[in-house]
Design a protein around this motif. Sequence first.
Motif, PDB file in Angstrom:
ATOM      1  N   LEU A 187     -34.376 -37.267 -57.653  1.00  0.00           N
ATOM      2  CA  LEU A 187     -34.190 -38.634 -57.177  1.00  0.00           C
ATOM      3  C   LEU A 187     -32.990 -38.657 -56.248  1.00  0.00           C
ATOM      4  O   LEU A 187     -31.870 -38.327 -56.651  1.00  0.00           O
ATOM      5  N   SER A 204     -39.520 -36.921 -52.980  1.00  0.00           N
ATOM      6  CA  SER A 204     -40.577 -37.892 -53.229  1.00  0.00           C
ATOM      7  C   SER A 204     -40.075 -39.287 -53.570  1.00  0.00           C
ATOM      8  O   SER A 204     -40.844 -40.245 -53.514  1.00  0.00           O
ATOM      9  N   GLN A 205     -38.771 -39.413 -53.895  1.00  0.00           N
ATOM     10  CA  GLN A 205     -38.277 -40.723 -54.305  1.00  0.00           C
ATOM     11  C   GLN A 205     -36.786 -40.856 -54.022  1.00  0.00           C
ATOM     12  O   GLN A 205     -36.044 -39.871 -54.027  1.00  0.00           O
ATOM     13  N   LYS A 241     -41.482 -42.915 -52.582  1.00  0.00           N
ATOM     14  CA  LYS A 241     -41.156 -44.140 -53.304  1.00  0.00           C
ATOM     15  C   LYS A 241     -39.687 -44.472 -53.077  1.00  0.00           C
ATOM     16  O   LYS A 241     -38.808 -43.643 -53.324  1.00  0.00           O
ATOM     17  N   TYR A 270     -36.748 -47.122 -54.132  1.00  0.00           N
ATOM     18  CA  TYR A 270     -36.345 -48.131 -55.103  1.00  0.00           C
ATOM     19  C   TYR A 270     -35.064 -48.802 -54.635  1.00  0.00           C
ATOM     20  O   TYR A 270     -34.086 -48.127 -54.273  1.00  0.00           O
ATOM     21  N   TYR A 296     -35.570 -43.421 -65.312  1.00  0.00           N
ATOM     22  CA  TYR A 296     -35.685 -42.100 -64.699  1.00  0.00           C
ATOM     23  C   TYR A 296     -35.461 -41.080 -65.811  1.00  0.00           C
ATOM     24  O   TYR A 296     -34.322 -40.889 -66.277  1.00  0.00           O
TER      25      TYR A 296
END
Length: 257
Positions: free
Chosen positions: A50, A71-72, A101, A103, A134
């Motif tokens: 993340l 990916s995020q 993604k 956030y 997470y």
Amino acid sequence: MRITFLGNGDSMGTPRVYCDCVVCEEARTTGANRRLRPSVLLEEEDQAPLLLDCGPDWREQMEARGMRSVSQALITHAHFDHIGGLTEWADACRWQERSGKLYAPREVIGEIEARFPWIGKQLSMIANDEGMTYGGWRIVPWRVNHGKNGYSYAYRFENRQGRGDWAYCSDAIQLTGEQKAPLFGLSLLVLGTSFAVEPFAMETRSVYDVSEGLELARETKPERTIFTHLSHDIDVRKDYGLPSNVALAASGLSLSL
């Protein structure tokens, strides 16, 4: 959770192109003070990494770690030094035929979409105002004062096993009592401090300095404090008299909670 600092600089990074101060000159030569824009990589067992903020040095930070994709990402606010890499990340997603993604709180997502109206084709925007998870962590955002630059969000990471909570608050100043409340009871506080002692008028400032950061740490009493968002005023060759549980972030610094 493993926490790795990909960038520990302020909005301009170090060296600054126009500057020939001793810190910038050292950064150009031996490089101890060379700093990319602030970003952190979070890694948790059985979870995809993340990214915490995605600034304009994203490509260089990814290359330095040999990473070809992410990916995020978790975003603190929509200033360029924290979102400037989103266009490159989105383009990487396009070429790799995948969707990332992103956030962030709703108002941050709104600002990102206003700046990059096409970016939603590759990045799914997911509001996290009510918190998110997470791995074994609960992540809770809260709005903080960012001085002349308006607002930012900080994040508290709460271990669902009840130990090792930490917080990331990179862009803040003059926190109110309510805004300080999530900073108590921490194993680790990551706090932005651009100058050792910033000489400018408070109404022109946007981030704590080291002296103020130390005062905040004495008040909130985290077990450990890391100062990031460092400007070219900070020289890592100097002794700032930091307590043993306080340190300056360095590019590549990695620790585990």
